[in-house]
Design a protein around this motif. Structure first.
Motif, short mmCIF file in Angstrom:
data_model
loop_
_atom_site.label_atom_id
_atom_site.label_comp_id
_atom_site.label_asym_id
_atom_site.label_seq_id
_atom_site.Cartn_x
_atom_site.Cartn_y
_atom_site.Cartn_z
N VAL A 713 30.70 -15.63 13.68
CA VAL A 713 29.87 -14.46 13.97
C VAL A 713 28.76 -14.38 12.94
O VAL A 713 28.91 -14.79 11.79
CB VAL A 713 30.73 -13.17 13.97
N GLY A 714 27.62 -13.84 13.38
CA GLY A 714 26.49 -13.62 12.48
C GLY A 714 25.84 -14.91 12.04
O GLY A 714 25.67 -15.85 12.81
N HIS A 715 25.48 -14.98 10.74
CA HIS A 715 24.76 -16.13 10.22
C HIS A 715 25.58 -17.41 10.33
O HIS A 715 25.02 -18.50 10.54
CB HIS A 715 24.38 -15.87 8.75
N ASP A 716 26.90 -17.31 10.20
CA ASP A 716 27.75 -18.50 10.34
C ASP A 716 27.67 -19.08 11.75
O ASP A 716 27.69 -20.30 11.93
CB ASP A 716 29.20 -18.14 10.02
N ALA A 717 27.59 -18.21 12.76
CA ALA A 717 27.42 -18.68 14.14
C ALA A 717 26.08 -19.36 14.31
O ALA A 717 25.97 -20.41 14.97
CB ALA A 717 27.56 -17.51 15.10
N TYR A 718 25.03 -18.79 13.70
CA TYR A 718 23.69 -19.38 13.80
C TYR A 718 23.67 -20.77 13.15
O TYR A 718 23.13 -21.73 13.72
CB TYR A 718 22.66 -18.47 13.13
N LYS A 719 24.27 -20.88 11.94
CA LYS A 719 24.28 -22.18 11.25
C LYS A 719 25.02 -23.23 12.06
O LYS A 719 24.63 -24.40 12.10
CB LYS A 719 24.90 -22.03 9.86
N PHE A 720 26.11 -22.83 12.72
CA PHE A 720 26.86 -23.77 13.54
C PHE A 720 26.01 -24.29 14.69
O PHE A 720 25.94 -25.50 14.96
CB PHE A 720 28.12 -23.09 14.09
N LEU A 721 25.33 -23.38 15.38
CA LEU A 721 24.49 -23.79 16.51
C LEU A 721 23.32 -24.65 16.03
O LEU A 721 22.89 -25.57 16.74
CB LEU A 721 23.98 -22.56 17.25
N ALA A 722 22.79 -24.37 14.84
CA ALA A 722 21.71 -25.19 14.29
C ALA A 722 22.19 -26.62 14.04
O ALA A 722 21.48 -27.60 14.36
CB ALA A 722 21.18 -24.57 13.00
N ARG A 723 23.42 -26.74 13.49
CA ARG A 723 23.99 -28.08 13.27
C ARG A 723 24.22 -28.79 14.60
O ARG A 723 23.99 -30.01 14.71
CB ARG A 723 25.30 -27.97 12.49
N GLU A 724 24.71 -28.06 15.59
CA GLU A 724 24.92 -28.63 16.92
C GLU A 724 23.61 -29.16 17.49
O GLU A 724 23.58 -30.23 18.13
CB GLU A 724 25.51 -27.58 17.85
N HIS A 725 22.53 -28.42 17.26
CA HIS A 725 21.22 -28.83 17.78
C HIS A 725 20.78 -30.14 17.12
O HIS A 725 20.27 -31.05 17.80
CB HIS A 725 20.19 -27.73 17.52
N VAL A 726 20.98 -30.25 15.81
CA VAL A 726 20.62 -31.48 15.10
C VAL A 726 21.45 -32.65 15.62
O VAL A 726 20.92 -33.76 15.85
CB VAL A 726 20.84 -31.29 13.58
N LEU A 727 22.74 -32.42 15.84
CA LEU A 727 23.62 -33.46 16.35
C LEU A 727 23.18 -33.92 17.74
O LEU A 727 23.16 -35.12 18.06
CB LEU A 727 25.06 -32.95 16.41
N LEU A 728 22.81 -32.95 18.57
CA LEU A 728 22.36 -33.27 19.93
C LEU A 728 21.10 -34.12 19.89
O LEU A 728 20.96 -35.10 20.65
CB LEU A 728 22.10 -31.96 20.68
N ASN A 729 20.19 -33.78 18.99
CA ASN A 729 18.95 -34.57 18.87
C ASN A 729 19.27 -35.99 18.41
O ASN A 729 18.64 -36.97 18.86
CB ASN A 729 17.99 -33.90 17.88
N SER A 730 20.26 -36.11 17.51
CA SER A 730 20.63 -37.45 17.03
C SER A 730 21.19 -38.30 18.17
O SER A 730 20.89 -39.49 18.27
CB SER A 730 21.68 -37.33 15.92
N LEU A 731 21.98 -37.70 19.05
CA LEU A 731 22.54 -38.43 20.18
C LEU A 731 21.45 -38.88 21.15
O LEU A 731 21.51 -40.00 21.69
CB LEU A 731 23.56 -37.55 20.91
N THR A 732 20.47 -38.03 21.39
CA THR A 732 19.38 -38.42 22.31
C THR A 732 18.54 -39.54 21.70
O THR A 732 17.93 -40.34 22.42
CB THR A 732 18.48 -37.22 22.64
N GLU A 733 18.50 -39.61 20.35
CA GLU A 733 17.79 -40.70 19.69
C GLU A 733 18.54 -42.02 19.87
O GLU A 733 17.96 -43.08 20.08
CB GLU A 733 17.63 -40.40 18.20
N ILE A 734 19.90 -41.93 19.77
CA ILE A 734 20.72 -43.13 19.89
C ILE A 734 20.72 -43.66 21.32
O ILE A 734 20.60 -44.87 21.56
CB ILE A 734 22.17 -42.83 19.43
N ILE A 735 20.89 -42.73 22.28
CA ILE A 735 20.90 -43.12 23.69
C ILE A 735 19.51 -42.87 24.26
O ILE A 735 19.18 -41.76 24.69
CB ILE A 735 21.97 -42.32 24.47
N LYS A 736 18.68 -43.85 24.23
CA LYS A 736 17.27 -43.70 24.60
C LYS A 736 17.09 -43.35 26.08
O LYS A 736 17.90 -43.71 26.93
CB LYS A 736 16.53 -45.00 24.31
#
Length: 893
Positions: A713-736
């Motif tokens: 909840v709160g800022h911890d939830a935001y930080k989690f979603l931000a990390r998820e977004h970075v991870l998702l971008n990394s996967l799209t980079e790997i799988i062109k």
């Protein structure tokens, strides 16, 4: 007179309908979950009133009456063996706190017992009642004789062991007077209770709490060091025992509420009660344990491996096992629980409304135990074979304890199965291990609440200074005075820097851990400049806040003035988590129904977890709906309010009460708008919008019938979603060349392709192995009248492929025995097949695999013609083969 009527008459008599005009406040039965660190479950009718008798809290009434649910676990193993022992019972009690004393208690008891049924009493015949008093209690004896009119020959005096009550520790105590019913000459000898307590059955105990007990002594002799400043009354009448007398039946297993369950067990197992003692014992165990389990689940206990959960699990598993002993192999718990609800529902309507949840938890535990029986039986068989192979006639205590503790295997089931195999069990060793575990559990529980401190230290502070005043709802800082300082559980006048410390204050803003909410952290600054860092706050005795931490600087002195201040950011983060828990709780109840009631929680800075009953996983779609619902209400920015009101007003408002929580007459209701309303003593935000964001992380099982949701909840939830977004971008980079929304399908395709390739590789390996199987035929050896192949194949062959190869080999042998091994992921795998002809000669595949797997450090089994197993020690394959060959040779030669 049925049990519900007995209960109703009791409460009505003391509430309004007694001739002494002494109306009592009716106090509903407390939960079986004891609000006492020294008790696992409520085991006596006076337990909820214990703080009043000990002077830890001021009673809100002078007179009270209750019918309290009780569970005693010390005699679980004796339940069923006699008709006297029961794990669940109801204790009818009337209590006086410094109001009426002996005359009133005796007169009230006699009136209710002897008043006619038509006038609201129980209608006992006066000439059938006997009384006992403490040997030196002339006052009570005179009241019985002179005022009540009981003949002197029916008033008997007894010693301290029988007629003097105490809690077993220093504190309040006093003489008792017990009332007995004479069942007649068919039940034993004449002469009153001191001669025969089977004929003369105790039904009511009146405790005259007037003395103070000191240290030492036993139940026959302990020091009486003074008189209580205010004399109290504590009485108890056993409802079930009274029901047996009023219903004219032999014992508590034949009264209406128990017999209904016993009859259902008889019907399900096609057995008859009264036919033989062995059957009767099982039926009594089933009737008692089913009712107790139902009551425990009703109060929010769920099966587990510790504490109350372990008590519940043990009772349920004893029930299921005894049903099996009576011949039932079906799923039975639902029908037994339904009969229990029907039996007890008239007294406790909440069992009926919560029936679906109770059934769900019970059925899930039965499913779990069925798996336990399978795995436990397999482990037992291996252990039994090992004992026999070493010529031992006993199963070790370690094995019995492992079966019991790790796999939930009932010890008496281990005993019975061992006897069937001609083995004994090291019972004394098992009991020693159980006692050691029990002692560890008690020590851990006590340490959590009291930090290894004797509770008398805390009580002394409360007695001298009163309860701590909590200011934390409105203030983050408070000017206070230190009322007590403890180091290593002992009182200290002053404590220097670097020491661990416990500090008690007369006023505090610190929230003590409770209701799932973690304690506040912060600092206590003394007027002399000393500073204490507070890392935990507990309430080991009611009303006393104990601040635990370390002295950072200076010298802490008892009695000093101090300023206590909480860590505001931590408090705000915890408050967000607690409010989020309320919202998620409400959303789950909307989505899954009222059975999804919170069964546990933890509210920590930025995160929370929420437990609730469910027999199956919650669908992802429901989790998404819940998450969406609560986040929409964050945007709505609902007002969060807390109001103190009566329990009746809270119920009228629709506020949710949690299983297992204890509430007083006045309760605090926390409302999130008009949407979520819950009884709660925790801290919360002012508006839902302050939560910012709620993210559900996971949903999983934590035990039979209980699921857990973890969230941020709160800022911890935001930080989690931000990390998820970075991870998702990394996967799209790997799988062109893949859009984000296409990632799941693309990754699924890649995994499927990889699995397909693995299957192709496995097929190639198997084909090679089958081709090589022809060479194995040349290695077969004749043993007796059979052809035997015992060989290790190449590494990496699957169990299914091993079976194919072994069956292929067996088909080419007339009287064939084939044992094959391989190594997969560094672990050995065994397969054995035996032809019908070889089975007739005494060789069985299951026995070969059990023998080999044990040597490999694992387990396994199967049928006579096919079995498989494995272990963890691949280096032991040669030894396993040697023992298997020796076993075969012994059977065939």
């Amino acid at each position: 007179m049925d049990s519900a009527d007995i209960r109703a008459r009791w409460l009505k008599f003391f509430e309004t309908n007694n001739s002494l005009k002494l109306p009592h406040t009716v106090v509903p039965s407390a939960s079986l979950i004891a609000d006492d660190p020294n008790l696992l479950l409520v085991n006596a009718g006076m337990v909820p009133f214990k703080p009043y008798f000990l002077g830890e809290a001021k009673p809100p009434y002078k007179r009270a009456t209750s019918v309290q649910k009780c569970v005693r676990t010390l005699d679980i193993d004796e339940v069923g063996k006699t008709t006297r022992h029961a794990s669940f019972f109801q204790m009818c009690g009337n209590f006086s706190f410094g109001d009426y004393f002996k005359e009133g208690a005796i007169a009230l008891a006699w009136e209710l017992l002897t008043k006619s049924v038509s006038s609201g009493g129980y209608g006992f015949s006066e000439d059938k009642l006997w009384v006992t008093v403490y040997q030196d209690d002339d006052e009570a004896a005179n009241i019985w004789e002179k005022q009540i009119g009981v003949p002197k020959n029916r008033i008997q005096r007894r010693g301290m062991a029988d007629n003097f009550w105490s809690m077993g520790v220093p504190g309040p105590c006093g003489p008792c007077s017990e009332i007995y019913f004479d069942r007649g000459s068919d039940y034993g000898k004449e002469g009153g209770p001191i001669v025969d307590e089977d004929r003369y059955l105790e039904i009511w105990n009146l405790v005259f709490m007037q003395n103070i007990r000191g240290e030492g002594g036993d139940k026959n002799s302990f020091p009486i060091i003074g008189e209580l400043p205010a004399k109290n009354i504590d009485t108890g009448l056993g409802l079930e025992r009274t029901a047996a007398l009023l219903q004219g039946v032999e014992n508590i297993y034949e009264i209406d509420t128990t017999k209904m369950i016993l009859d259902k067990a008889s019907e399900l197992t096609k057995t008859k009660y009264g036919k033989d003692e062995k059957t009767d014992v099982s039926l009594r165990v089933i009737a008692d344990h089913t009712r107790t389990a139902m009551m425990l689940i009703g109060d929010g206990v769920t099966p587990g491996n510790e504490g109350r959960g372990y008590v519940l699990r043990r009772m349920m598993r004893r029930t299921i096992r005894n049903m099996r002993l009576l011949g039932s192999q079906d799923l039975v718990i639902a029908e037994l629980i339904k009969s229990s609800i029907k039996a007890m529902g008239p007294q406790y309507p909440e069992l009926v409304t919560g029936g679906e949840r109770i059934l769900s938890v019970a059925q899930s535990e039965e499913d779990s135990f069925n798996q336990t029986l399978k795995s436990g039986t397999s482990i037992f068989d291996i252990a039994a074979d090992q004992s026999k192979s070493t010529k031992s006639k006993s199963l070790s205590a370690d094995t019995a304890f492992k079966l019991h503790d790790t796999y939930g295997f009932p010890f008496d089931l281990t005993l019975e199965m061992a006897r069937e195999q001609g083995l004994e069990v090291d019972e004394s060793g098992f009991k020693k291990l159980m006692n050691e575990q029990r002692d560890r559990a008690k020590a851990d529980a006590k340490a959590k609440k009291s930090g290894h401190t004797d509770l008398t230290q805390y009580r002394a502070i409360v007695d001298k200074f009163g309860s701590t005043k909590f200011l934390g709802y409105e203030n983050i800082k408070a000017e206070s005075k230190i009322t007590g300082v403890l180091v290593d559980g002992k009182a200290a006048a002053e404590v220097s820097a670097g020491s661990e410390i416990e500090v008690m204050l007369d006023r505090t803003p610190f929230y003590a851990e409770g209701g799932g909410q973690l304690a506040d952290n912060g600092v206590i600054k003394l007027a002399n400049g000393a500073v204490v860092k507070v890392e935990d706050v507990q309430t080991p005795v009611p009303g006393l806040f104990v601040h635990r931490g370390s002295v950072v600087s200076g010298v802490v002195k008892n009695g000093e003035s101090a300023s206590a201040e909480i860590d505001l950011q931590r408090r705000l983060a915890i408050s967000r988590a607690h409010t989020a828990t309320h919202m998620v709780h409400k959303a789950f109840r909307e989505a899954l129904g009222e059975t999804a009631t919170q069964a546990g929680s933890e509210n920590a800075p930025g995160r929370f977890r929420f437990d609730f009953p469910s027999t199956s996983a919650v669908p992802t779609s429901v989790l998404n709906d819940v998450e969406s619902r609560v986040n929409e209400l964050l945007i709505a920015d609902l007002q969060v309010d807390a109001q103190v009101m009566s329990q009746d007003a809270a119920k009228a408002l629709g506020a949710t009460a949690l299983f297992g929580e204890k509430y007083g007459d006045q309760v605090r209701v926390v409302s999130v708008g008009d949407w979520a309303k819950e009884l709660c003593g925790g801290t919360h935000v002012s508006r839902s919008g302050e939560l910012g964001l709620i993210k559900l992380l996971s949903e999983s099982s934590i035990g039979a019938g209980v699921r857990r949701v973890e969230a941020l909840v709160g800022h911890d939830a935001y930080k989690f979603l931000a990390r998820e977004h970075v991870l998702l971008n990394s996967l799209t980079e790997i799988i062109k060349g893949v859009r984000v929304e296409e990632l799941p399908q693309r990754i699924s395709d890649l995994i499927e392709k990889m699995r397909s390739m693995e299957k192709e590789i496995s097929a190639i390996n198997t084909a090679k192995a089958v081709t090589a199987a022809g060479d194995l035929l040349k290695k077969s050896k004749s043993t007796g009248n059979a052809s035997v192949i015992i060989e290790q194949l190449g590494n990496g062959i699957s169990g299914e492929d091993m079976r194919t190869i072994a069956l292929d080999l067996k088909g080419k042998l007339k009287t064939g025995i084939v044992v094959l091994a391989t190594i997969n992921d560094a672990k050995p795998l065994l397969v054995a097949v035996v032809s019908a002809e070889a089975i007739k000669l005494g060789v069985k595949a299951g026995e070969l695999i059990k023998l080999g797997s044990t040597i490999l450090g694992g387990g396994g089994g199967g049928k006579d013609d096919f079995a498989q197993g494995g272990g963890s020690n691949a280096d032991a394959i040669t030894k396993a083969f040697a023992e298997i060959a020796k076993h075969i040779q012994g059977k065939l030669n």
